[in-house]
Design an enzyme around this catalytic site. Structure first.
Site, PDB file in Angstrom:
ATOM      1  N   CYS A   1       0.840  -1.196   0.000  1.00 45.76           N
ATOM      2  CA  CYS A   1       0.000   0.000   0.000  1.00 45.76           C
ATOM      3  C   CYS A   1       0.877   1.249   0.000  1.00 45.76           C
ATOM      4  O   CYS A   1       2.074   1.182   0.284  1.00 45.76           O
ATOM      5  CB  CYS A   1      -0.938   0.018   1.210  1.00 45.76           C
ATOM      6  SG  CYS A   1      -0.051   0.147   2.780  1.00 45.76           S
TER       7      CYS A   1
ATOM      8  N   CYS B   1       2.528   2.067   3.350  1.00 45.39           N
ATOM      9  CA  CYS B   1       3.744   1.284   3.622  1.00 45.39           C
ATOM     10  C   CYS B   1       4.936   1.895   2.889  1.00 45.39           C
ATOM     11  O   CYS B   1       6.053   1.926   3.420  1.00 45.39           O
ATOM     12  CB  CYS B   1       3.557  -0.158   3.174  1.00 45.39           C
ATOM     13  SG  CYS B   1       2.118  -0.942   3.944  1.00 45.39           S
TER      14      CYS B   1
ATOM     15  N   ASP C   1       1.497  26.687 -31.761  1.00 47.36           N
ATOM     16  CA  ASP C   1       2.451  27.217 -32.720  1.00 47.36           C
ATOM     17  C   ASP C   1       1.960  26.787 -34.105  1.00 47.36           C
ATOM     18  O   ASP C   1       1.353  25.719 -34.241  1.00 47.36           O
ATOM     19  CB  ASP C   1       3.836  26.641 -32.431  1.00 47.36           C
ATOM     20  CG  ASP C   1       4.852  27.066 -33.469  1.00 47.36           C
ATOM     21  OD1 ASP C   1       4.900  28.260 -33.783  1.00 47.36           O
ATOM     22  OD2 ASP C   1       5.578  26.186 -33.971  1.00 47.36           O
TER      23      ASP C   1
END
Length: 706
Positions: free
Chosen positions: A15, A18, A399
């Site tokens: 997780c 952790c 551009d």
């Protein structure tokens, strides 16, 4: 003394919490200066001196395995899918069997006897030994995370004799952890698959001999022999041969691209037709594929604003849940005289329902899934923050050259005004002034004049005039190639020539003049074809809710107007220097709040950097684009832009929905405490259900299509 910086791969993260704890532990090691965990890529980067053993000790709470990057074992023991599944889930299977026997024993005996308790306790120790070990250590250090909450709940449940419920709770928590790990692993697979694209060895021709060489031993300028049906192991330039190469792995292009002598090719692409001899131009660690993998892994580690919010929220959330649980246990018995055991049970249920699994996993799985999906489609998003910001963009500046147009202008008209200059001399001057300039117009001019150029000219002091053109001294006379703007404004051009120039510009052509001493020698017209996809892309962006699209060009007003009409863009600004483009971006930011700029990643660097999101075209062949842009469209394909915006907006919606749902489900479960309806198994089911729903919702981002 140079700092020592190493990156390690980490196996075993269950997780995000952790991962954060591991990072804190490593940062506390004596010789470590800084350590940063990339949970999305399962990596940790450490600055300072350390050892594998010290890192694994820091991750012992999660039994993490650490491997230095680049030293992973190439060979792995082959096992069948069934055997691999069995090895992975053997503990869960045995624990579930014990729990099932305990439940059967409970129903047969009709009460909680010693045999039943021992069976359920065995199940708890099998499935939750690691959980309880970490939780007890956390309690000693006042470190409150999910495992701490669960440990308190299990110990409390055992004290009041709720063996069956805490057995089910531990089993469901184990399932929840597995779900979270599976979801992250699934999301990471898109990057793991990229790593397997390029071959680990290649056929190299050295002298008259061909040999198979590992990619780590291939040198720059080696000649790689690539047969039809083989993948390229290295980046390079085609020396000999013609073929069609499938570049989907790098650029996302579905149609194989023709390749011939002088063309660039990339590692990981597939040679479909002819035999190719390729001169290697990069070491394996510097190939475009490796850069993509590295940048995507880094992107997965960047915390998006939503993730930063969750991290801060979770810091205060878990202690708050502990405090609320304590109030639930104490207030009803002490204030209202209610039964202590009943409200101790409710308090323990509050601890379980308070586990922030779904909340913590709500954002990282979404970010990893979206970035991984984009990478496989040829779009490199360099961080969760850019993914999230793009989803909020309501104005996009483009551009013109190479973005809305093909970027390969050609000379369509050449008119010599001063008849003392013959065609060869006129062409020679232009060729020598432009031959070392990188601007797309310069390339078109040199290509057009090369065959007529005279190499005997004495050329000195060649200078690029930023935003204007180029000047040089040729045979003692200074010449300038630039826009006709200045000459027209100063009245150096007669009406007939001015009308001719204006007519060319109104047809969407760019005119440049060759002049000396304010005297016009001649002029050329160039045209850059509009991309066939430009109009459709702009229509799609409008349908997606982008309120404003603006074209920025250094060309004159008439050319800008013609290109704007051809593409259907909403607004355009012409005759802009690089600084002017920067100013336009700043103005758009004030009026539209979130602005993206799309350019080639080189000439538009200031504007790309100033925009909220800088998007570079054609990143596969441009190191600058990969390094400077926030997002790179690896293929030179503007059609990828609507997909990227759609993906980012969907990611934003899913992240918000996940966070809202995770908090709402907790709130609803907590309200069940008031009538005393909350049970331990309802609490853990609400948590595991929320985690599953949030994970599956996040993984939908892996299936978003163009």
């Amino acid at each position: 003394m140079a700092e020592t910086k190493r990156t390690y791969r980490v196996e075993g993260f269950s997780c995000a919490n952790c991962a954060g704890k591991f990072e804190r532990n490593v940062n506390r090691l004596p010789e470590v200066e800084t350590a940063k965990v990339n949970f999305g890529a399962s990596k940790i980067t450490v600055v300072g001196e350390t050892t594998i053993e010290a890192l694994e000790e820091a991750g012992a709470f999660e039994e993490l395995k650490v491997i230095e990057e680049g030293k992973e074992k190439a060979e792995k023991k082959e096992v069948s899918q069934t055997e691999a599944w069995y090895q992975t889930y053997i503990i869960e299977l045995f624990g579930l069997l014990l729990l099932t026997l305990g439940i059967v024993s409970y129903f047969i005996n009709g009460e909680m006897n010693l045999v039943t308790i021992l069976l359920i306790l065995s199940s708890i120790l099998t499935l939750g030994a690691h959980l309880l070990k970490v939780g007890v250590v956390n309690l000693r250090h006042f470190d409150f995370d999910m495992k701490t909450l669960m440990t308190v709940a299990v110990i409390g449940g055992a004290l009041i004799g709720e063996w069956l419920e805490i057995g089910i709770v531990v089993m469901l928590f184990r399932v929840s952890e597995r779900l979270e790990k599976y979801s992250m692993d699934k999301a990471r697979q898109s990057i793991a698959s990229l790593m397997e694209i390029a071959p680990k060895q290649a056929q190299i021709r050295r002298g008259d001999e061909d040999k198979i060489v590992p990619v780590d031993e291939i040198e720059i300028n080696d000649v790689m022999v690539v047969k039809p049906g083989e993948k390229l192991a290295m980046d390079g330039i085609v020396l000999e041969g013609t073929s069609a190469v499938n570049q989907a792995a790098i650029t996302g292009e579905s149609i194989p691209q023709p390749k011939e002598t002088g063309d660039e090719v990339f590692a990981g692409t597939l040679n479909e037709e002819g035999l190719l001899f390729v001169r290697v131009t990069k070491k394996v660690k510097d190939t475009t594929l490796q850069k993509i993998i590295h940048l995507v892994e880094e992107a997965q580690g960047e915390r998006a604003p939503a993730q930063a919010f969750i991290d801060t929220f979770a810091k205060y959330y878990t202690p708050a849940i502990m405090f609320i649980s304590l109030l639930v246990v104490l207030i009803p018995p002490l204030v209202f005289g209610l039964e202590f055991n009943t409200w101790l049970y409710q308090g323990l249920a509050v601890l379980v329902v308070g586990c922030p699994c779904a909340l913590v996993v709500s954002t990282p799985i979404s970010i990893v899934s979206a970035i991984g999906n984009a990478a496989k489609k040829g779009v490199l998003i360099k961080g969760g923050i850019h993914l999230e910001t793009l989803g909020k963009v309501n104005a996009i500046a483009f551009d013109k050259t190479g973005t809305l147009t093909e970027g390969t202008p050609v000379v369509t008209d050449q008119i010599i005004v001063d008849q003392t200059f013959d065609q060869n001399y006129f062409a020679s001057i232009i060729y020598h002034l432009e031959q070392n300039t990188t601007h797309p117009l310069a390339k078109a001019l040199t290509k057009h004049t090369k065959t007529s150029a005279n190499d005997e000219l004495n050329v000195k002091n060649v200078q690029a005039l930023t935003g204007r053109g180029v000047s040089a001294e040729v045979n003692g006379t200074e010449f300038v190639i630039e826009s006709p703007r200045a000459l027209i404004e100063e009245g150096q051009v007669d009406q007939v020539i001015q009308s001719s120039i204006e007519e060319l510009e109104e047809n969407g052509k760019t005119v440049v003049v060759l002049q000396t001493d304010q005297r016009l020698i001649g002029y050329l017209a160039l045209q850059d074809p509009v991309r066939t996809s430009s109009r459709a892309v702009l229509e799609q962006l409008s349908a997606l809710g982008v309120k404003s699209t603006v074209m920025l060009t250094g060309d004159n007003y008439r050319t800008g107007k013609a290109i704007a009409a051809a593409t259907g863009i909403g607004d355009f600004r012409a005759e802009l220097l690089p600084k002017d483009k920067l100013d336009v971006i700043k103005q758009l930011s004030k009026s539209h709040h979130r602005v993206a700029m799309v350019g080639d990643g080189i000439n538009d660097a200031p504007a790309l950097a100033t925009a909220d999101v800088g998007i570079a075209m054609g990143g596969a062949g441009t190191d600058t684009a990969l390094e400077t842009a926030d997002i790179a469209l690896m293929a030179d394909d503007l059609a990828k832009l609507p997909f990227t915006i759609k993906l980012s907006r969907k990611a934003l919606r899913i992240i918000k929905a996940n966070i809202s749902f995770s908090l709402l489900i907790k709130l609803v479960a907590l309200f069940l405490v008031i009538p005393g309806w909350l049970t331990l198994w309802i609490a853990i089911l609400s948590d595991i259900g929320a985690t599953l729903i949030v994970s599956l919702n996040s993984m939908r981002l892996m299936r978003v299509k163009e």
